[in-house]
Design a protein around this motif. Structure first.
Motif, mmCIF file in Angstrom:
data_model
loop_
_atom_site.group_PDB
_atom_site.id
_atom_site.type_symbol
_atom_site.label_atom_id
_atom_site.label_comp_id
_atom_site.label_asym_id
_atom_site.label_seq_id
_atom_site.Cartn_x
_atom_site.Cartn_y
_atom_site.Cartn_z
ATOM 1 N N ASN A 187 1.061 -1.082 -0.024
ATOM 2 C CA ASN A 187 -0.066 0.057 -0.185
ATOM 3 C C ASN A 187 0.819 1.179 0.019
ATOM 4 O OD1 ASN A 187 -1.565 2.240 0.472
ATOM 5 N ND2 ASN A 187 -3.000 0.749 1.819
ATOM 6 N N GLU A 188 1.187 1.587 -1.357
ATOM 7 C CA GLU A 188 2.239 2.703 -1.332
ATOM 8 C C GLU A 188 1.573 4.274 -0.694
ATOM 9 O OE1 GLU A 188 3.798 3.382 -5.329
ATOM 10 O OE2 GLU A 188 4.005 1.143 -5.560
ATOM 11 N N ASP A 189 0.185 4.328 -0.862
ATOM 12 C CA ASP A 189 -0.096 5.533 -0.289
ATOM 13 C C ASP A 189 -0.085 5.438 1.390
ATOM 14 O OD1 ASP A 189 -1.026 6.472 -2.707
ATOM 15 O OD2 ASP A 189 -2.909 5.661 -2.613
ATOM 16 N N LYS A 190 -0.289 4.238 1.895
ATOM 17 C CA LYS A 190 -0.253 4.537 3.394
ATOM 18 C C LYS A 190 1.220 4.564 3.837
ATOM 19 C CE LYS A 190 -2.095 2.074 7.300
ATOM 20 N NZ LYS A 190 -2.964 0.714 7.666
ATOM 21 N N LYS A 192 3.365 6.333 2.364
ATOM 22 C CA LYS A 192 3.838 7.458 2.147
ATOM 23 C C LYS A 192 3.431 8.439 3.480
ATOM 24 C CE LYS A 192 3.940 11.394 -1.119
ATOM 25 N NZ LYS A 192 3.568 11.739 -2.555
ATOM 26 N N GLN A 193 2.066 7.952 3.757
ATOM 27 C CA GLN A 193 1.492 9.007 4.975
ATOM 28 C C GLN A 193 2.203 8.540 6.217
ATOM 29 O OE1 GLN A 193 -2.686 7.457 5.086
ATOM 30 N NE2 GLN A 193 -3.220 8.545 3.259
ATOM 31 N N LEU A 194 3.078 7.352 6.561
ATOM 32 C CA LEU A 194 3.564 6.878 7.639
ATOM 33 C C LEU A 194 4.949 7.305 7.597
ATOM 34 C CD1 LEU A 194 1.682 3.496 8.289
ATOM 35 C CD2 LEU A 194 1.377 5.611 9.369
ATOM 36 N N GLY A 195 5.297 7.752 6.528
ATOM 37 C CA GLY A 195 6.802 8.189 6.277
ATOM 38 C C GLY A 195 7.762 6.908 6.108
ATOM 39 N N ASN A 248 10.611 4.471 9.995
ATOM 40 C CA ASN A 248 10.212 5.571 9.017
ATOM 41 C C ASN A 248 11.221 6.750 9.176
ATOM 42 O OD1 ASN A 248 9.518 6.955 11.432
ATOM 43 N ND2 ASN A 248 7.115 6.773 10.968
#
Length: 325
Positions: A187-190, A192-195, A248
């Motif tokens: 899940n690339e979006d998640k 990115k959100q979690l750094g 992260n």
């Protein structure tokens, strides 16, 4: 008269079976064992032990040894493969049958009782460095870049056609797209959100499940290589992802299980690339009474009729040297 002799000689040469370097009796036989895709190492070991027991009944066999988990034809490690090496007694002490071909026939008959595995017997080439087996060897190429299962089905179909030819004793490949696997969906979006960096995530999975080279060192006059990998019980099943974490960009530890999902799929354990194309290696032997040149001609005729558009083949090993000679 001289013209007649010359013409007769040319005619006889053109009609005579062609060959290259004849197979010599090296007193050594190799056998490759393959179980159904996904078979465990323990199951393979039981088959190898049974083969060893049967070989003990063959008079011509002097010594033998086996390695479980090695696919010698693909040079790859796999739980459902095994390889064995047979050292025969000197000629004259092998009993009723002295020729290596005759001994291989006896062994094949003995091993025919094994139903849960396929066993192929072969010899090493007379000249070292030209492949792992005697007989013919060529590579089927998929130049369309299509699905691997289609390439596998094309290879199986080609082998089936070759087996119908009178010149071919048998043909086979170790390529299989039926190995149970997990596909990792990130899940690339998640992430990115979690750094979390995708490369860091993949590297973490590589170290835990696939192993990673760390360093080399010399000790006691020997050379050692350090490989990092999670111990068996920490990578035995999908639930082990719950105990894997990645750092992260804030230095915090994030559970890998929150970023990836596993999907059950089937596919090949190894994929050969030849001249930048996906490829399948096919090996085989010609029947007694037929030369390697006869087998090559049969393969060329079958390939020309059977292979679909976008597929081709390349010779390799000793077969390539024979054609180029």
């Amino acid at each position: 008269g001289l013209i007649i002799v010359t013409l007769a000689t040319v005619w006889m040469v053109s009609k005579a079976p062609t060959g290259f370097i004849p197979t010599e009796d090296q007193g050594f036989i190799v056998f490759s064992v393959s179980l159904p895709p996904g078979a465990s190492l323990d199951r393979t070991q039981k088959v190898m032990s049974r083969i060893d027991t049967l070989l003990n009944e063959v008079e011509a066999v002097e010594r033998r040894g086996t390695i479980t988990g090695l696919n010698i034809l693909a040079n790859a490690n796999s739980s459902n493969y095994g390889v064995g090496f047979i050292r025969m007694k000197p000629t004259g002490k092998r009993g009723a049958v002295n020729s290596v071909e005759g001994v291989m026939g006896i062994i094949n008959e003995k091993l025919s009782v094994i139903k849960d595995a396929s066993v192929f017997l072969f010899q090493f080439p007379t000249v070292q460095g030209f492949g792992n087996t005697t007989g013919f060897e060529f590579i089927l190429q998929d130049r369309t870049g299509g699905p691997l299962d289609k390439m596998g089905n094309t290879a199986y179909g080609l082998i089936g056609e070759l087996m119908q030819r009178k010149e071919i004793a048998y043909a086979f490949t170790t390529f299989s797209t039926g190995n149970p696997q997990y596909m990792v969906d990130i899940n690339e979006d998640k992430a990115k959100q979690l750094g979390v960096s995708i490369s860091e995530l993949l590297q973490t999975l590589q170290v835990y499940y696939g192993s990673s080279f760390a360093s080399d060192f010399n000790r006691f006059g020997k050379y050692y290589r350090v490989i990092v990998q999670a111990d068996i019980q920490y990578r035995a099943d999908a639930s082990s992802l719950n105990n894997v974490f990645v750092k992260n960009n804030l230095g915090e530890m994030v559970s890998v299980n929150t970023l990836v999902t596993l999907q059950r799929v089937y596919g090949p354990e190894t994929v050969t690339r030849n001249n930048l194309f996906n490829a399948v290696t096919i090996n085989g032997l010609s029947k007694p009474g037929y030369s390697s040149g006869d087998a090559i001609k049969a393969i060329q005729e079958v390939a020309e009729k059977y292979l679909p558009r976008g597929y081709s083949y390349e010779w390799t090993g000793m077969t390539k040297e024979e054609i180029g000679a």
